[in-house]
Design a protein around this motif. Structure first.
Motif, mmCIF file in Angstrom:
data_model
loop_
_atom_site.group_PDB
_atom_site.id
_atom_site.type_symbol
_atom_site.label_atom_id
_atom_site.label_comp_id
_atom_site.label_asym_id
_atom_site.label_seq_id
_atom_site.Cartn_x
_atom_site.Cartn_y
_atom_site.Cartn_z
ATOM 1 N N SER A 48 0.041 -2.930 -20.526
ATOM 2 C CA SER A 48 -0.243 -2.163 -19.661
ATOM 3 C C SER A 48 -2.268 -2.702 -20.319
ATOM 4 O O SER A 48 -2.502 -2.864 -21.299
ATOM 5 C CB SER A 48 0.014 -0.706 -19.638
ATOM 6 O OG SER A 48 -1.197 -0.191 -19.261
ATOM 7 N N ARG A 78 11.068 1.087 -19.541
ATOM 8 C CA ARG A 78 9.818 1.534 -20.277
ATOM 9 C C ARG A 78 9.420 2.794 -20.583
ATOM 10 O O ARG A 78 9.872 3.896 -20.383
ATOM 11 C CB ARG A 78 8.717 1.766 -18.869
ATOM 12 C CG ARG A 78 7.103 1.852 -18.990
ATOM 13 C CD ARG A 78 5.826 1.377 -18.420
ATOM 14 N NE ARG A 78 6.520 2.608 -16.917
ATOM 15 C CZ ARG A 78 6.437 2.448 -15.473
ATOM 16 N NH1 ARG A 78 6.937 0.852 -15.421
ATOM 17 N NH2 ARG A 78 6.445 3.320 -14.917
ATOM 18 N N ASP A 79 8.741 2.376 -22.296
ATOM 19 C CA ASP A 79 8.569 3.781 -22.914
ATOM 20 C C ASP A 79 6.852 3.995 -22.465
ATOM 21 O O ASP A 79 6.317 3.825 -22.930
ATOM 22 C CB ASP A 79 8.604 3.009 -24.352
ATOM 23 C CG ASP A 79 7.979 4.222 -25.328
ATOM 24 O OD1 ASP A 79 7.814 5.569 -24.888
ATOM 25 O OD2 ASP A 79 8.909 4.024 -26.467
ATOM 26 N N GLU A 80 6.939 5.331 -22.131
ATOM 27 C CA GLU A 80 5.781 5.503 -22.017
ATOM 28 C C GLU A 80 4.062 5.789 -22.558
ATOM 29 O O GLU A 80 3.037 5.756 -22.241
ATOM 30 C CB GLU A 80 5.789 7.104 -20.648
ATOM 31 C CG GLU A 80 6.920 6.784 -19.263
ATOM 32 C CD GLU A 80 6.509 5.952 -18.524
ATOM 33 O OE1 GLU A 80 4.811 5.561 -18.291
ATOM 34 O OE2 GLU A 80 6.921 5.258 -17.449
ATOM 35 N N ASP A 123 9.023 10.343 -23.322
ATOM 36 C CA ASP A 123 8.977 10.125 -21.893
ATOM 37 C C ASP A 123 9.305 9.166 -22.201
ATOM 38 O O ASP A 123 8.426 7.366 -22.401
ATOM 39 C CB ASP A 123 7.722 10.424 -20.720
ATOM 40 C CG ASP A 123 7.746 12.163 -21.106
ATOM 41 O OD1 ASP A 123 8.652 13.136 -21.183
ATOM 42 O OD2 ASP A 123 6.609 12.749 -20.783
ATOM 43 N N THR A 145 10.757 5.559 -18.501
ATOM 44 C CA THR A 145 11.397 5.454 -17.026
ATOM 45 C C THR A 145 12.382 4.137 -17.059
ATOM 46 O O THR A 145 12.115 3.286 -17.854
ATOM 47 C CB THR A 145 9.865 5.058 -16.156
ATOM 48 O OG1 THR A 145 9.058 5.856 -16.586
ATOM 49 C CG2 THR A 145 10.492 4.292 -14.841
ATOM 50 N N SER A 168 12.662 9.295 -14.207
ATOM 51 C CA SER A 168 12.687 9.375 -15.459
ATOM 52 C C SER A 168 13.749 10.212 -16.321
ATOM 53 O O SER A 168 14.873 10.850 -15.848
ATOM 54 C CB SER A 168 11.168 10.347 -14.997
ATOM 55 O OG SER A 168 10.389 10.033 -14.276
#
Length: 278
Positions: free
Chosen positions: A131, A205-207, A258, A260, A274
């Motif tokens: 990101s 995806r690991d938030e 969290d 996704t 989620s």
């Protein structure tokens, strides 16, 4: 262009006007890819792209066989050709395999194992990037170019079929209370007219983690065969393997938090849901 090239082009166009369908083989030669064959420009030659442009002007359907051993850039071709089959560089049975797909004797189900860029300035380009901290959009203060698209020509795991598939009812279900933390379920339906195979893909995806993580990672896939109108439920088990990563000391860790889950037909076209690991 040289006079000989113009003469050859005129002869090619004359033959194309007599045909029902035009099939063009283009791209790289076999010796242009592999070890010790790096390139500074992965665009296909301008003459090849011009050939497709001129063939399209004849009004005949133009099918392109793109032969390559790496991602290549062919924007004019992909915008003008009716269909494109990426043939890579295969073995002695390449000819029969290609013909089986072209004639419709086999319904293709392959997916691209790499991202195809649309411009050299996008390189290096891959789906599991980190990101930037900025939103990914088309205007304002975001991660983008001002003169070229940010999206690739073809995303990782892209691939079409002679039929179409619809994804629906994506859900997260409870696990078994042991190694399986959760299960991701999705319904896939063949909405086209032909029987086909689809590669259903799971991305995670690991938030938030102790080290930076990719925006998505392929963590599972399943190939299913569906008849026209048929639906099938696909379930992915979510274990430590899907949620964990190697930290800076090369220890495999699974951190609570969290996540996704994304399921779809390629790395771009996905539905998401989620999940929180407690």
């Amino acid at each position: 262009m040289e006079s000989n090239e113009i003469k050859d082009l005129k002869g090619t166009l004359k033959a194309a006007r007599r045909a029902d369908v035009v099939v063009v083989a283009m791209g790289e030669r076999s010796g242009e890819s592999g070890e010790m064959t790096s390139k500074g420009d992965i665009s296909i030659p301008e003459q090849q792209q011009r050939l497709v442009t001129e063939l399209v002007k004849t009004g005949k359907p133009v099918i392109v066989l793109m032969m390559c051993g790496r991602p290549v850039i062919f924007n004019e071709v992909r915008q003008q050709a009716l269909a494109i089959l990426c043939t890579w560089w295969l073995g002695s049975e390449a000819g029969p395999a290609i013909c089986n797909v072209l004639w419709g004797d086999y319904n293709p189900s392959g997916k691209l194992p790499m991202t195809f860029p649309s411009h050299l300035g996008q390189l290096p380009l891959y789906y599991q990037y980190k990101s930037t901290g900025r939103p990914y959009a088309n205007s304002g203060w975001c991660a983008k170019y001002i003169d070229i698209p940010s999206e690739p020509a073809y995303p990782f795991a892209f691939g079409l079929s002679y039929t179409t598939f619809e994804y629906s009812a994506l859900k997260v279900l409870p696990g078994d209370g042991g190694k399986v933390h959760a299960r991701v379920r999705v319904e896939v339906k063949n909405t086209g007219r032909y029987e086909g195979e689809e590669v259903v893909q799971l991305y995670v995806r690991d938030e938030a983690a102790s080290i930076t993580r990719p925006v998505k990672e392929l963590k599972g896939f399943e190939k299913i065969a569906l008849k026209p109108g048929e639906s099938k439920e696909v379930v992915f088990d979510i274990t430590d393997e899907q949620l964990g990563f190697y930290d800076n000391r090369m220890n495999f860790v699974v951190e609570k938090g969290d996540f996704t889950f994304m399921v779809g037909t390629n790395s771009r076209d996905v539905d998401s849901v989620s999940y929180t690991l407690l």
